[in-house]
Design a protein around this motif. Structure first.
Motif, PDB file in Angstrom:
ATOM      1  N   GLY A 228       0.811  -1.023   0.042  1.00 23.52           N
ATOM      2  CA  GLY A 228      -0.070  -0.100   0.025  1.00 23.52           C
ATOM      3  C   GLY A 228       1.035   1.273  -0.044  1.00 23.52           C
ATOM      4  N   LEU A 229       0.632   2.212  -0.887  1.00 24.12           N
ATOM      5  CA  LEU A 229       1.060   3.448  -0.893  1.00 24.12           C
ATOM      6  C   LEU A 229       0.276   4.378  -0.240  1.00 24.12           C
ATOM      7  N   TYR A 230       0.452   4.643   1.020  1.00 21.66           N
ATOM      8  CA  TYR A 230      -0.470   5.769   1.830  1.00 21.66           C
ATOM      9  C   TYR A 230      -0.045   7.183   1.608  1.00 21.66           C
ATOM     10  N   ASN A 231      -0.992   7.764   2.034  1.00 18.01           N
ATOM     11  CA  ASN A 231      -0.890   9.346   1.663  1.00 18.01           C
ATOM     12  C   ASN A 231      -0.481   9.923   0.337  1.00 18.01           C
ATOM     13  N   MET A 232      -1.162   9.022  -0.764  1.00 16.26           N
ATOM     14  CA  MET A 232      -0.718   9.243  -2.012  1.00 16.26           C
ATOM     15  C   MET A 232      -0.946  10.529  -2.416  1.00 16.26           C
ATOM     16  N   ASN A 233      -1.786  11.375  -1.967  1.00  9.69           N
ATOM     17  CA  ASN A 233      -2.129  12.593  -2.648  1.00  9.69           C
ATOM     18  C   ASN A 233      -0.886  13.523  -1.978  1.00  9.69           C
ATOM     19  N   ASN A 234      -0.169  13.235  -1.235  1.00  3.33           N
ATOM     20  CA  ASN A 234       0.877  14.198  -0.940  1.00  3.33           C
ATOM     21  C   ASN A 234       2.417  13.635  -0.994  1.00  3.33           C
ATOM     22  N   THR A 235       2.138  12.488  -1.926  1.00  2.00           N
ATOM     23  CA  THR A 235       3.526  11.892  -2.011  1.00  2.00           C
ATOM     24  C   THR A 235       4.317  12.596  -3.178  1.00  2.00           C
ATOM     25  N   THR A 236       5.701  12.470  -3.022  1.00  3.88           N
ATOM     26  CA  THR A 236       6.482  13.115  -4.092  1.00  3.88           C
ATOM     27  C   THR A 236       6.624  11.842  -5.298  1.00  3.88           C
ATOM     28  N   LEU A 237       7.011  12.495  -6.645  1.00  3.97           N
ATOM     29  CA  LEU A 237       7.203  11.770  -7.518  1.00  3.97           C
ATOM     30  C   LEU A 237       8.483  10.561  -7.359  1.00  3.97           C
ATOM     31  N   ASP A 238       9.331  10.806  -6.320  1.00  3.41           N
ATOM     32  CA  ASP A 238      10.447  10.145  -5.883  1.00  3.41           C
ATOM     33  C   ASP A 238       9.806   8.902  -4.963  1.00  3.41           C
ATOM     34  N   ALA A 239       8.692   9.285  -4.216  1.00  4.61           N
ATOM     35  CA  ALA A 239       8.200   8.304  -3.386  1.00  4.61           C
ATOM     36  C   ALA A 239       7.236   7.287  -4.107  1.00  4.61           C
ATOM     37  N   ARG A 240       6.665   7.915  -5.352  1.00  2.00           N
ATOM     38  CA  ARG A 240       5.897   6.935  -6.123  1.00  2.00           C
ATOM     39  C   ARG A 240       6.852   6.020  -6.894  1.00  2.00           C
ATOM     40  N   ARG A 241       7.898   6.439  -7.172  1.00  2.00           N
ATOM     41  CA  ARG A 241       8.861   5.753  -8.175  1.00  2.00           C
ATOM     42  C   ARG A 241       9.441   4.665  -7.447  1.00  2.00           C
ATOM     43  N   SER A 242       9.805   4.885  -5.823  1.00  2.00           N
ATOM     44  CA  SER A 242      10.235   4.114  -5.154  1.00  2.00           C
ATOM     45  C   SER A 242       9.323   3.084  -4.678  1.00  2.00           C
ATOM     46  N   PHE A 243       7.876   3.098  -4.662  1.00  2.00           N
ATOM     47  CA  PHE A 243       6.812   2.284  -4.544  1.00  2.00           C
ATOM     48  C   PHE A 243       6.866   1.363  -5.730  1.00  2.00           C
ATOM     49  N   MET A 244       6.801   1.859  -6.836  1.00  2.00           N
ATOM     50  CA  MET A 244       6.723   1.043  -8.015  1.00  2.00           C
ATOM     51  C   MET A 244       7.982  -0.021  -8.202  1.00  2.00           C
ATOM     52  N   LYS A 245       9.068   0.500  -7.594  1.00  2.00           N
ATOM     53  CA  LYS A 245      10.288  -0.286  -7.575  1.00  2.00           C
ATOM     54  C   LYS A 245      10.039  -1.572  -6.434  1.00  2.00           C
TER      55      LYS A 245
END
Length: 193
Positions: free
Chosen positions: A167-184
């Motif tokens: 789960g990627l929590y607090n998605m509306n406030n995540t950075t692009l780097d956090a999203r990329r890290s989640f995808m990895k």
């Protein structure tokens, strides 16, 4: 391995849609046979009709309106759910999918008064999801989606089913780097299937 991927999000340009594509492409690149189901594009009807409810316990006829969906689940080795968390639950279309497809003599068997799992063919379950809220808020509310994605699904699968919940929590406030890290992280888990 045959992997059934079920996706629920109405927008094709959403981050969840990007996650769905990532999941299917990664699994295919790893040599798995992927059976993907986009509930919105498939026009799945999530409404449990009065007739569906009347026929629910009659195992001789309860599957006839959803037979293709049942067959897909019964012929897979692994299940991946890809969806957002809305109002601390599955999107309505996915909840309706479970209500209509997880039927008696499908997701569970009643033998001599005892319940047993119906999807003993499924050995791996994974959820890839996003939350709009931070993890602590979901925790305070009991995180029902996490419980559904782990405890509920484990109860109707093979007793030795392996379960991952990403789960990627607090998605509306995540950075692009956090999203990329989640995808990895998703890719690493998928490669371990």
């Amino acid at each position: 391995m045959k992997v059934h991927v079920i996706f629920a999000h109405p927008l094709e340009d959403s981050f969840n849609a990007a996650l769905f594509r990532l999941v299917t492409q990664t699994l295919e690149a790893e040599g798995h046979e992927v059976d993907s189901l986009d509930l919105y594009r498939d026009n799945f009807d999530p409404v449990l009709s009065p007739q569906d409810r009347i026929e629910y316990h009659d195992v001789t006829i309860n599957q006839h309106r959803v037979a293709d969906y049942v067959k897909r689940l019964q012929s897979t080795d692994a299940l991946v759910l890809c969806h957002p968390v809305w109002n601390f639950g599955w999107p309505a279309i996915m909840k309706g999918y479970f209500d209509r497809v997880f039927l008696p003599d499908v997701s569970f068997k009643l033998i001599d008064g005892k319940l047993s799992p119906g999807f003993t063919n499924i050995k791996k379950v994974m959820t890839v999801t996003t939350y709009g809220c931070p993890r602590h808020r979901a925790f305070v509310l009991g995180d029902p989606p996490r419980k559904n994605g782990t405890r509920f699904l484990r109860a109707v699968m093979n007793r030795r089913v392996s379960v991952d919940y990403l789960g990627l929590y607090n998605m509306n406030n995540t950075t692009l780097d956090a999203r990329r890290s989640f995808m990895k992280k998703v890719i690493r888990k998928l490669k371990a299937i």
